[in-house]
Design a protein around this motif. Sequence first.
Motif, PDB file in Angstrom:
ATOM      1  N   UNK A  23       0.890  -1.257  -0.063  1.00 18.91           N
ATOM      2  CA  UNK A  23      -0.157   0.020   0.126  1.00 18.91           C
ATOM      3  C   UNK A  23       0.951   1.079   0.018  1.00 18.91           C
ATOM      4  N   UNK A  24       2.066   1.140   0.159  1.00 17.38           N
ATOM      5  CA  UNK A  24       2.950   2.230   0.247  1.00 17.38           C
ATOM      6  C   UNK A  24       2.773   3.143   1.425  1.00 17.38           C
ATOM      7  N   UNK A  25       2.439   2.486   2.475  1.00 17.66           N
ATOM      8  CA  UNK A  25       1.824   3.463   3.494  1.00 17.66           C
ATOM      9  C   UNK A  25       2.593   3.690   4.708  1.00 17.66           C
ATOM     10  N   UNK A  26       3.194   4.941   4.669  1.00 13.22           N
ATOM     11  CA  UNK A  26       4.314   5.297   5.550  1.00 13.22           C
ATOM     12  C   UNK A  26       3.760   5.337   7.068  1.00 13.22           C
ATOM     13  N   UNK A  27       2.344   5.634   7.354  1.00 14.06           N
ATOM     14  CA  UNK A  27       1.839   5.663   8.664  1.00 14.06           C
ATOM     15  C   UNK A  27       1.943   4.167   9.303  1.00 14.06           C
ATOM     16  N   UNK A  28       1.482   3.265   8.340  1.00 16.94           N
ATOM     17  CA  UNK A  28       1.234   1.768   8.930  1.00 16.94           C
ATOM     18  C   UNK A  28       2.901   1.366   9.230  1.00 16.94           C
ATOM     19  N   UNK A  29       3.940   1.899   8.295  1.00 19.69           N
ATOM     20  CA  UNK A  29       5.303   1.492   8.691  1.00 19.69           C
ATOM     21  C   UNK A  29       5.672   1.867   9.771  1.00 19.69           C
ATOM     22  N   UNK A  30       5.289   2.989  10.334  1.00 19.95           N
ATOM     23  CA  UNK A  30       5.525   3.648  11.554  1.00 19.95           C
ATOM     24  C   UNK A  30       4.988   2.889  12.706  1.00 19.95           C
ATOM     25  N   UNK A  31       3.656   2.422  12.625  1.00 17.02           N
ATOM     26  CA  UNK A  31       3.002   1.797  13.542  1.00 17.02           C
ATOM     27  C   UNK A  31       3.813   0.576  13.932  1.00 17.02           C
ATOM     28  N   UNK A  32       3.938  -0.316  12.748  1.00 17.65           N
ATOM     29  CA  UNK A  32       4.318  -1.560  12.677  1.00 17.65           C
ATOM     30  C   UNK A  32       6.012  -1.579  13.235  1.00 17.65           C
ATOM     31  N   UNK A  33       6.701  -0.572  12.967  1.00 25.52           N
ATOM     32  CA  UNK A  33       8.047  -0.453  13.412  1.00 25.52           C
ATOM     33  C   UNK A  33       8.128  -0.207  14.992  1.00 25.52           C
ATOM     34  N   UNK A  34       7.179   0.765  15.431  1.00 31.41           N
ATOM     35  CA  UNK A  34       6.966   1.091  17.031  1.00 31.41           C
ATOM     36  C   UNK A  34       6.581  -0.244  17.656  1.00 31.41           C
ATOM     37  N   UNK A  36       6.919  -3.688  16.783  1.00 36.28           N
ATOM     38  CA  UNK A  36       7.772  -4.526  16.626  1.00 36.28           C
ATOM     39  C   UNK A  36       8.911  -4.156  17.581  1.00 36.28           C
ATOM     40  N   UNK A  37       9.477  -2.930  17.430  1.00 31.56           N
ATOM     41  CA  UNK A  37      10.490  -2.684  18.108  1.00 31.56           C
ATOM     42  C   UNK A  37      10.189  -3.065  19.823  1.00 31.56           C
ATOM     43  N   UNK A  38       9.046  -2.928  20.177  1.00 29.64           N
ATOM     44  CA  UNK A  38       8.717  -3.173  21.587  1.00 29.64           C
ATOM     45  C   UNK A  38       8.562  -4.552  21.868  1.00 29.64           C
ATOM     46  N   UNK A  39       7.904  -5.171  20.790  1.00 25.46           N
ATOM     47  CA  UNK A  39       7.513  -6.918  21.088  1.00 25.46           C
ATOM     48  C   UNK A  39       8.542  -7.448  21.105  1.00 25.46           C
ATOM     49  N   UNK A  40       9.724  -7.151  20.066  1.00 26.26           N
ATOM     50  CA  UNK A  40      10.875  -8.089  19.539  1.00 26.26           C
ATOM     51  C   UNK A  40      12.173  -7.436  20.495  1.00 26.26           C
ATOM     52  N   UNK A  41      12.085  -6.495  21.285  1.00 28.29           N
ATOM     53  CA  UNK A  41      12.987  -5.709  21.990  1.00 28.29           C
ATOM     54  C   UNK A  41      14.157  -5.372  21.036  1.00 28.29           C
ATOM     55  N   UNK A  42      14.033  -4.866  19.982  1.00 26.98           N
ATOM     56  CA  UNK A  42      15.100  -4.635  18.843  1.00 26.98           C
ATOM     57  C   UNK A  42      14.446  -3.564  17.979  1.00 26.98           C
ATOM     58  N   UNK A  43      15.313  -2.421  18.100  1.00 21.27           N
ATOM     59  CA  UNK A  43      14.855  -1.195  17.332  1.00 21.27           C
ATOM     60  C   UNK A  43      14.359  -1.374  15.926  1.00 21.27           C
ATOM     61  N   UNK A  44      13.354  -1.141  15.327  1.00 23.63           N
ATOM     62  CA  UNK A  44      13.093  -1.203  13.964  1.00 23.63           C
ATOM     63  C   UNK A  44      12.795   0.147  13.493  1.00 23.63           C
ATOM     64  N   UNK A  45      13.374   0.688  12.405  1.00 25.35           N
ATOM     65  CA  UNK A  45      13.025   1.933  11.879  1.00 25.35           C
ATOM     66  C   UNK A  45      11.883   1.811  10.801  1.00 25.35           C
TER      67      UNK A  45
END
Length: 115
Positions: A23-34, A36-45
């Motif tokens: 979908x080329x959805x940058x807002x969804x990318x931000x949500x997923x990164x936040x 998954x960063x919390x869920x997997x204890x590894x920072x994702x941008x």
Amino acid sequence: MAKMIAYCGLNCTDCDAYKATQANDDNLRKEIAAKWSKEYNHEMKPEEVNCDGCTVESRHIGYCAMCQIRSCAREKKVKNCGWCVEYSCEKTDAFLKMAPQAKKTLDTIKQRSKF
């Protein structure tokens, strides 16, 4: 959207990273990164959240690009592990314990495939 079953049996088209990329959805990318960063204890941008699915050659997210199951299936030239004459194997067993739905998918494919 047609299903894309990964080599390991996961459905790529159900993955949020795949959906955000398609979908080329940058807002969804931000949500997923936040998330998954919390869920997997590894920072994702957010810019790392790009995936076109396991079975294609282009973009893959994180571990998928170096996945041993993916490498093996590509080497054997099978659509996914359910089509492999050696399924299930030591490469898949540990992963499938963590992903019972993927196991169910691959088992169903294995039962339907004819070798």
